[in-house]
Design a protein around this motif. Structure first.
Motif, short mmCIF file in Angstrom:
data_model
loop_
_atom_site.label_atom_id
_atom_site.label_comp_id
_atom_site.label_asym_id
_atom_site.label_seq_id
_atom_site.Cartn_x
_atom_site.Cartn_y
_atom_site.Cartn_z
N ARG A 111 7.26 1.74 -3.27
CA ARG A 111 7.10 1.29 -1.89
C ARG A 111 8.38 1.49 -1.10
N GLY A 126 3.22 1.03 1.03
CA GLY A 126 3.11 1.93 -0.12
C GLY A 126 2.75 1.21 -1.40
N SER A 127 2.26 1.97 -2.34
CA SER A 127 1.97 1.53 -3.70
C SER A 127 2.01 2.76 -4.59
N LYS A 128 1.92 2.56 -5.88
CA LYS A 128 2.00 3.69 -6.79
C LYS A 128 0.70 4.48 -6.77
N GLY A 129 0.83 5.79 -6.64
CA GLY A 129 -0.35 6.63 -6.66
C GLY A 129 -0.15 7.94 -5.93
N GLN A 134 0.70 6.54 -0.51
CA GLN A 134 1.16 6.07 -1.81
C GLN A 134 2.34 6.92 -2.26
#
Length: 310
Positions: A111, A126-129, A134
């Motif tokens: 993030r 944001g996030s993981k991916g 992402q």
């Protein structure tokens, strides 16, 4: 003994001065050692200098941001290990916009976190991916004069561009196979990132060993690297001076390489070592408004400040 020490320091400063094509680089100041106390670092990765000459450092393995004046006096620190708001897992880079808001690439939390000028948490995105917005390795940041935030999403092989509230505006690059990543315009990874005053984007790729230039809309413009055999090495962190010259770290030989706005080689400086003006695994660099350049050493756990004249 004191006079001898002063003589040695003066000699080192003279040795660091590298006159090339009418240019010179002169060592001015350094600070930092390995450790956990204020003013000490553990594997720092990112550096930024704001309009007030405050020097921000992503102190990666200490999971914090440290702030100094331009002479190395510690001003404040914020952040700690964790995944909550205001906490970090290996912060990798940092930028400050024109209004004083601070943005941190919180790499292992996937993030970007935004803080006020008082270092207070504002928001994150944001996030993981692999999806738009992402991240997989948000490790490099840049900010332009419109306060758009550029995020080097290293393992997704792209740079994502956001407004200062985290709304996705533009994506440069995409996840592709290694052979396709070698084609102009594609990325194998992101190892450095900068934006000039006209909105042109410069992305280092240390796997393919080149720097690519894109226009403000993300269209490929030029590939820099193949024309300077033996000098390019592995491009890392980069910064742009007031004349539009690109300065980037060659991670292969611990040098800083300087290119003009068309990508032509101007000169290089630095080298391997622990003395003033030499580097132990330099990772990032940034120009202040007064023309000083600050170089951050990842393994050397220090910052060095230089004056450059042309």
């Amino acid at each position: 003994m004191k006079s001898l020490k002063n003589f040695v320091l003066l000699l080192l400063a003279l040795l660091v001065s590298v006159p090339t094509f009418g240019s010179s680089v002169v060592f001015e100041k350094s600070w930092g050692v390995q450790g956990t106390k204020n003013g000490q670092f553990s594997d720092p990765q990112g550096i930024f200098v704001d309009g007030k000459d405050l020097v921000y450092v992503a102190d990666t393995l200490n999971h914090r941001i440290q702030v100094f004046d331009k002479n190395g006096k510690h001003k404040t620190s914020f952040g700690s290990y964790g995944s909550e708001n205001g906490e970090f897992l290996f912060p990798h880079d940092i930028v400050v916009d024109s209004k004083g808001f601070i943005y941190v690439a919180d790499s292992q939390n996937g993030r970007v976190q935004k803080f006020s000028s008082k270092n207070k948490f504002v928001k994150s995105w944001g996030s993981k991916g692999p999806e738009p917005g992402q991240f997989d390795g948000p490790m490099y940041l840049a900010v332009d004069k419109s306060d758009r935030i550029y995020v080097g999403d290293a393992f997704n092989q792209r740079v994502q561009v956001f407004d200062n509230e985290g709304t996705l505006i533009l994506t440069v690059g995409a996840k592709v196979g290694m052979f396709d990543a070698m084609n102009p315009g594609n990325l194998a990874t992101v190892s450095g990132l900068s934006v000039d005053n006209n909105g042109y984007i410069y992305i280092s790729d240390d796997i393919v060993r080149r720097i690519q230039k894109y226009d403000p809309e993300g269209n490929f413009v030029a590939e820099w690297g193949s024309g300077y055999s033996g000098k390019w090495g592995q491009p890392g962190g980069s910064t742009i001076d007031s004349s539009g010259n690109l300065h980037y770290i060659n991670k292969m030989n611990n040098m800083v390489v300087v290119l003009d706005p068309k990508g032509s080689f101007l000169f290089e400086w630095g080298g391997s070592g622990t003395a003033s003006g030499l580097f132990t695994r330099p990772i990032d660099l940034y120009f202040s408004d007064d023309g000083s350049v600050f170089v951050l050493e990842q393994s050397g756990n220090r910052i060095q400040r230089f004056g450059i004249s042309y």
